[in-house]
Design a protein around this motif. Structure first.
Motif, mmCIF file in Angstrom:
data_model
loop_
_atom_site.group_PDB
_atom_site.id
_atom_site.type_symbol
_atom_site.label_atom_id
_atom_site.label_comp_id
_atom_site.label_asym_id
_atom_site.label_seq_id
_atom_site.Cartn_x
_atom_site.Cartn_y
_atom_site.Cartn_z
ATOM 1 N N VAL A 144 -1.106 -72.729 -30.900
ATOM 2 C CA VAL A 144 0.237 -71.564 -31.756
ATOM 3 C C VAL A 144 0.194 -69.970 -30.911
ATOM 4 O O VAL A 144 -0.925 -69.655 -30.595
ATOM 5 C CB VAL A 144 0.698 -71.776 -32.741
ATOM 6 C CG1 VAL A 144 0.577 -73.442 -33.143
ATOM 7 C CG2 VAL A 144 -1.410 -71.365 -33.405
ATOM 8 N N THR A 145 0.936 -69.645 -31.692
ATOM 9 C CA THR A 145 1.057 -67.838 -30.995
ATOM 10 C C THR A 145 1.726 -67.208 -32.134
ATOM 11 O O THR A 145 2.666 -67.830 -32.501
ATOM 12 C CB THR A 145 1.753 -68.053 -29.183
ATOM 13 O OG1 THR A 145 1.345 -68.471 -29.036
ATOM 14 C CG2 THR A 145 1.477 -66.539 -29.295
ATOM 15 N N ALA A 146 0.586 -65.973 -32.349
ATOM 16 C CA ALA A 146 0.875 -65.406 -33.604
ATOM 17 C C ALA A 146 1.853 -64.225 -32.633
ATOM 18 O O ALA A 146 2.083 -63.567 -31.618
ATOM 19 C CB ALA A 146 0.164 -64.353 -33.517
ATOM 20 N N ALA A 147 3.207 -64.095 -32.898
ATOM 21 C CA ALA A 147 4.537 -62.939 -31.770
ATOM 22 C C ALA A 147 4.466 -61.823 -32.634
ATOM 23 O O ALA A 147 5.359 -61.311 -33.031
ATOM 24 C CB ALA A 147 5.750 -63.419 -32.107
ATOM 25 N N PHE A 148 3.347 -61.252 -32.004
ATOM 26 C CA PHE A 148 3.231 -59.615 -32.666
ATOM 27 C C PHE A 148 3.903 -59.190 -31.894
ATOM 28 O O PHE A 148 3.552 -59.399 -30.745
ATOM 29 C CB PHE A 148 1.423 -58.836 -32.442
ATOM 30 C CG PHE A 148 0.985 -60.003 -33.557
ATOM 31 C CD1 PHE A 148 1.525 -59.741 -35.167
ATOM 32 C CD2 PHE A 148 -0.365 -61.253 -33.528
ATOM 33 C CE1 PHE A 148 0.655 -60.446 -36.291
ATOM 34 C CE2 PHE A 148 -0.939 -60.891 -34.680
ATOM 35 C CZ PHE A 148 -0.298 -61.093 -35.741
#
Length: 394
Positions: free
Chosen positions: A79-83
């Motif tokens: 999963v990707t943390a969209a910072f």
């Protein structure tokens, strides 16, 4: 001896601190390129995390901390943390269940070493504790990094049979991080299993080749790929000597590395073939057009006005730069130069008494040719050139 990550700008990111806090103590480690490049003192572009937590739990914890998260590869544990400061991929620890050289079936794991064991090279299997910055090395990656030695983890042939693309990845990483002489087992394995590359998608091959060609000096590595029988499998048309000449000239002219231009150097000057290779590598439309323009080198347009600027005016800056560098010509005339617009319109010609229609277009082209030949003089001179053309055809 315990190794720690040295200070680096990316380690100061506040969003990373939020992310680590959200996952919980001991539940995440930095992994791969960010660790490797920091140890080498290189700029870090992408940050990846490994975690023993399963994807759904990762998403739950991030949402509880109001961190935007996207299930980019949740079936594979990612999963990707969209910072705003840059996305961060978080992948659950995994081990391979089965592989066929193109894709792997994985299962989630709980041990960090199991996750490290499924990676490709020892220098890519380095992990770091986000809190203490202690580096964890399970397969001798730190020693290899210090020696600039690129080795597969475990048996090289087995690693390649798991994922055939690792052959091309080996040469890309060897060009970027490796030293000579290269690892004998790695080279022998890549040579022996080169034919397996035929089973991969063209897009994956194209992406790896373009990444390799975009490095500072890929010429020695590409030449070695030819010697080992790897290059003929993915690019049988290649002329490695032409690539070496181009890279040397780029360096002399202080031109930035460019993968499209390097690919053009490897290919014969045949636009049709260049378009075929661009399609084979799944390049974008713009890349395909540029490669074909580079392959048309030696055509009449190369000599238009006998100047670099004339070439840039007709083909565009990038295409002209490609042609000049491929020809071994100087490029200084294009530095800081903006392509001008001809200060003459069809209406200006009609106002001089020329009937609207084909004659206006002919006069415009004739004046433009004179303007190019005189190295793009100002509007006053263009008016004089128009006078000369109209007088000559009166």
């Amino acid at each position: 001896m315990v190794t720690h990550l040295p200070p680096a700008d990316w380690l100061k990111r506040r969003d990373l601190a939020r992310l680590i806090e959200a996952l919980g103590p001991g539940q995440a480690r930095y992994v791969g390129g960010a660790v490797r490049d920091t140890l080498l003192g290189l700029e870090v572009k992408d940050v990846d995390l490994a975690t023993p937590l399963e994807p759904q739990e990762v998403m739950r914890r991030l949402k509880d901390h109001e961190i935007p998260v996207v299930p980019t590869g949740i079936e594979h544990g990612t999963v990707t943390a969209a910072f705003k400061g840059g996305p961060v991929e978080i992948t659950t620890l995994r081990h391979d269940v089965s592989t066929d050289g193109r894709r792997a079936t994985v299962a989630f794991a709980s041990e960090w070493k199991d996750d490290a064991a499924r990676r490709d090279f020892t220098i890519n299997a380095l992990y770091a504790n986000p809190e203490s910055l202690e580096v964890f090395d399970y397969f001798g990656g730190l020693d290899d990094l210090a020696a600039r030695r690129l080795r597969f983890i475990g048996d090289a042939r087995q690693r390649i049979r798991e994922d055939h693309l690792r052959i091309l990845r080996y040469f890309r990483f060897q060009a970027r991080f490796g030293s000579q002489p290269a690892d004998t087992e790695a080279e022998e394995s890549c040579s022996e299993l080169a034919a397996t590359l035929k089973g991969l998608s063209r897009e994956r091959i194209g992406m790896e080749m373009m990444n390799l060609l975009g490095l500072a000096n890929p010429a020695p590595t590409v030449a070695r790929m030819e010697q080992l029988g790897v290059l003929p499998v993915v690019l049988p048309e290649a002329d490695v000597a032409a690539l070496e000449r181009l890279v040397q000239h780029e360096q002399a002219e202080r031109a930035a590395p460019d993968a499209i231009r390097r690919l053009a150097a490897l290919l014969p000057p045949e636009p049709g073939l260049a378009e075929q290779v661009a399609s084979r590598f799944r390049l974008s439309g713009a890349q395909k057009k540029r490669l074909a323009l580079a392959a048309a080198r030696g055509s009449e347009s190369d000599g238009a006005g006998n100047s670099a600027r004339a070439l840039a005016y007709r083909l565009g800056h990038d295409a002209a730069l490609d042609r000049l560098l491929l020809a071994g010509s100087h490029t200084a005339a294009l530095e800081g130069w903006e392509i001008p617009v001809l200060p003459l319109k069809g209406g200006d010609i009609v106002a001089r008494g020329v009937k609207a229609g084909p004659e206006v277009a002919r006069v415009l082209r004739a004046v433009e040719s004179r303007w190019i030949a005189e190295e793009f003089p100002d509007a006053e001179r263009v008016g004089e050139l128009l006078d000369l053309e109209l007088t000559a055809t009166a």
